[in-house]
Write an enzyme that holds these catalytic residues in place. Structure first.
Site, short mmCIF file in Angstrom:
data_model
loop_
_atom_site.label_atom_id
_atom_site.label_comp_id
_atom_site.label_asym_id
_atom_site.label_seq_id
_atom_site.Cartn_x
_atom_site.Cartn_y
_atom_site.Cartn_z
N THR A 216 -37.76 -17.11 46.07
CA THR A 216 -38.20 -16.00 46.91
C THR A 216 -39.67 -15.65 46.69
O THR A 216 -40.44 -15.54 47.65
CB THR A 216 -37.34 -14.75 46.63
OG1 THR A 216 -35.98 -15.06 46.92
CG2 THR A 216 -37.78 -13.58 47.50
N ASP B 7 -30.30 -14.75 52.94
CA ASP B 7 -30.32 -15.29 51.58
C ASP B 7 -29.08 -14.86 50.81
O ASP B 7 -28.42 -15.68 50.15
CB ASP B 7 -31.57 -14.80 50.85
CG ASP B 7 -31.69 -15.38 49.45
OD1 ASP B 7 -31.88 -16.61 49.32
OD2 ASP B 7 -31.59 -14.62 48.46
N HIS C 150 -26.14 -17.39 49.40
CA HIS C 150 -25.70 -17.46 48.00
C HIS C 150 -24.21 -17.17 47.86
O HIS C 150 -23.52 -17.84 47.09
CB HIS C 150 -26.48 -16.44 47.16
CG HIS C 150 -27.88 -16.85 46.83
ND1 HIS C 150 -28.18 -18.03 46.19
CD2 HIS C 150 -29.07 -16.24 47.06
CE1 HIS C 150 -29.49 -18.13 46.02
NE2 HIS C 150 -30.06 -17.06 46.55
N ASP D 101 -39.12 -18.26 53.44
CA ASP D 101 -39.65 -18.51 52.10
C ASP D 101 -39.10 -19.80 51.50
O ASP D 101 -39.70 -20.39 50.61
CB ASP D 101 -39.34 -17.34 51.17
CG ASP D 101 -37.86 -17.00 51.10
OD1 ASP D 101 -37.08 -17.47 51.95
OD2 ASP D 101 -37.47 -16.24 50.18
N HIS D 102 -37.96 -20.26 52.00
CA HIS D 102 -37.32 -21.50 51.53
C HIS D 102 -36.07 -21.73 52.35
O HIS D 102 -35.67 -20.87 53.15
CB HIS D 102 -36.96 -21.42 50.03
CG HIS D 102 -36.15 -20.21 49.68
ND1 HIS D 102 -34.82 -20.07 50.01
CD2 HIS D 102 -36.49 -19.06 49.03
CE1 HIS D 102 -34.37 -18.90 49.59
NE2 HIS D 102 -35.36 -18.26 48.99
#
Length: 516
Positions: free
Chosen positions: A44, A257, A261, A302-303
């Site tokens: 992050t 995100d 997860h 961010d990813h």
């Protein structure tokens, strides 16, 4: 700037034809479907640090969400990327939030230097995302502290923040929010199947908020809706885009995100999250339209992320697995001692890579023997792709050229900085998840040097622009120089690692503004 935390290019492409709201609007702009977070540290904080600085972590200093730093006042020398560790009131559990570790200006800070009337505002559920997007000089920065949206000490809560926080508290307490409860979209139906990861079963009542469970709320579209409400509140409070000045509003949406997860990236839960995100961004852009604001949207992530290995194996990826740390255990120090005759203090972080910081008391003569022994042992582990020492990284030039073709070593170098990165860095093999033991809220992750984590969507949209699709690989560090050129912001040469992307598909060139 709209950043969607853990939105990979793969996810964006998978659902692109199903979007009808805000994401569909962005897909009609200038789209670069193969943008890269170039570095190996696909977390992050490093990821957000590239978006509006135009600088990779190796230069901007944000090498991870956490690192060990000899100058830290803490006994364990631990540093959180968005914490003022020099403030005695700050603790690991309750940090004094700051962007002091970011070593370069953000676009909003460059803009404020050029025009004191410009305003720089950042909003996110995550404090580190807000800090990395806004930098040290923000007119307003808001984030969720686990109980409410808050800002820096001494800055007043303005307009409707208290009302928004009260509504969130009611949602968490009761589990209700009819506005966001919706039937399953037809294109999500194919994902509605049971699934088990370790002790956790999925498929029943997805993304529901159990009364009193703040974690459930974060892991649902409801938290993105709240973040956008705060962003809209701050837009009006600061009259962004409604004065004779150019402003920056940076919004990071974190629910994708948390869903990734907790539920993985290929299940019904992620489909529902993206469908809701599409609707919410459509509503948000509609609010800007109603205000008559002339705005440009830069959109990225961010990813990316990797799905849970158990489901990947079921879906034609037999190489997916969870990391087996059995060979990296308490016996490792004994093995190093046996091979090198040296003992050391160890730090292991199983996220994007395991990182070892050696005892600073080791002599100059002993360090090379210790590092070589440690590297040799680690490389014997069948799930470890590469191990790099400080000497390896110092001998590796900063990468350039096509980020798709960078070697693993170059990817590691893009996020390595002397003094902040560890003495030995480990990268896991492709398909190996760093989540060794899945549990509620954490069955899948990101942080690898592989393209499922590095490759993210990138799009620019403005009313009336001619859209186009450009599949050539670009980088997220290209966003800041592209926007700087678009608004005619003169930034000193060498300030960016990225390049300007021409957003005019015709004879015009939006990158000409800087030189003029």
């Amino acid at each position: 700037m709209v950043a969607v935390d853990q939105l990979s290019s793969d996810l964006f492409a998978q659902f692109r034809d199903d979007f009808t709201g805000g994401l569909a609007r962005l897909a009609q702009g200038a789209v670069f479907p193969s943008a890269y977070q170039g570095q190996a540290a696909t977390e992050t904080c490093p990821g957000h640090s590239t978006l509006l600085t135009g600088v990779r972590p190796a230069r901007n200093g944000i090498v991870g969400n956490n690192w060990v730093e000899a100058s830290s006042p803490r006994e364990d020398k631990a540093v959180y990327c968005a914490e003022d560790t020099t403030d005695p009131a700050s603790t690991r559990r309750k940090p004094v939030v700051s962007a002091r570790h970011l070593l370069v200006p953000t676009l909003g800070e460059w803009l404020k230097q050029a025009d004191e009337d410009s305003r720089n505002v950042a909003v996110s559920l995550k404090d580190r995302a807000a800090m990395m997007l806004g930098g040290t000089a923000t007119d307003a920065a808001w984030w969720w502290d686990g109980e409410a949206f808050v800002t820096h000490a001494g800055r007043p809560a303005v307009r409707d923040i208290d009302t928004i926080n009260a509504a969130i508290a009611r949602t968490i307490a009761t589990g209700d929010n009819p506005v966001l409860d919706r039937s399953t979209p037809g294109f999500c139906a194919r994902f509605d199947r049971s699934f088990t990861a370790g002790p956790v079963e999925f498929g029943a009542n997805p993304l529901a908020v159990r009364p009193g469970n703040e974690g459930d709320w974060r892991r649902s579209p409801r938290s993105d809706r709240a973040t956008l409400a705060v962003a809209l509140d701050q837009l009006d409070a600061n009259r962004l885009g409604q004065r004779d000045a150019t402003d920056v509003l940076a919004v990071s949406l974190s629910a994708t995100d948390y869903v990734g997860h907790a539920y993985g990236t290929n299940g019904l839960e992620m489909c529902l999250q993206l469908a809701a995100l599409d609707d919410m961004l459509g509503d948000f852009f509609g609010e800007l339209d109603d205000r008559g604001i002339d705005y440009v949207v830069a959109f990225s992530a961010d990813h990316g992320g990797q799905d849970a290995p158990e489901r990947l194996v079921e879906m034609a990826d037999p190489g997916a697995a969870r990391f087996d740390p059995s060979l990296i255990s308490d016996d490792l120090e004994l093995e190093v001692r046996s091979r090198a005759g040296i003992t050391f203090d160890r730090r292991l972080v199983y996220n994007y890579a395991s990182e070892f910081v050696l005892d600073p008391g080791l002599s100059t003569a002993d360090r090379p023997r210790t590092i070589e022994a440690l590297k040799a042992i680690l490389l014997e582990h069948p799930q470890i792709e590469a191990v790099f020492s400080e000497a390896d990284m110092l001998a590796t030039p900063a990468p350039d050229g096509n980020p798709q073709d960078w070697t693993v070593r170059q990817r590691a170098r893009a996020s390595w900085r002397k003094g902040r990165s560890g003495d030995v860095t480990i990268l896991l093999k492709r398909g190996v998840s760093a989540v060794s033991i899945p549990g509620e809220g954490y069955i899948a992750t990101h942080g690898s040097p592989w393209d499922y984590d590095r490759r993210v969507p990138l799009a620019f949209w403005r009313k009336g622009m001619d859209g186009f699709e450009q599949p050539v690989p670009v980088e997220t560090v290209d966003i800041a120089p592209t926007l700087a050129a678009l608004i005619g912001l003169d930034v000193p040469e060498g300030s960016f690692d990225g390049r300007c992307l021409d957003l005019d598909p015709g004879e015009g060139n939006t990158c000409g503004a800087v030189s003029e």
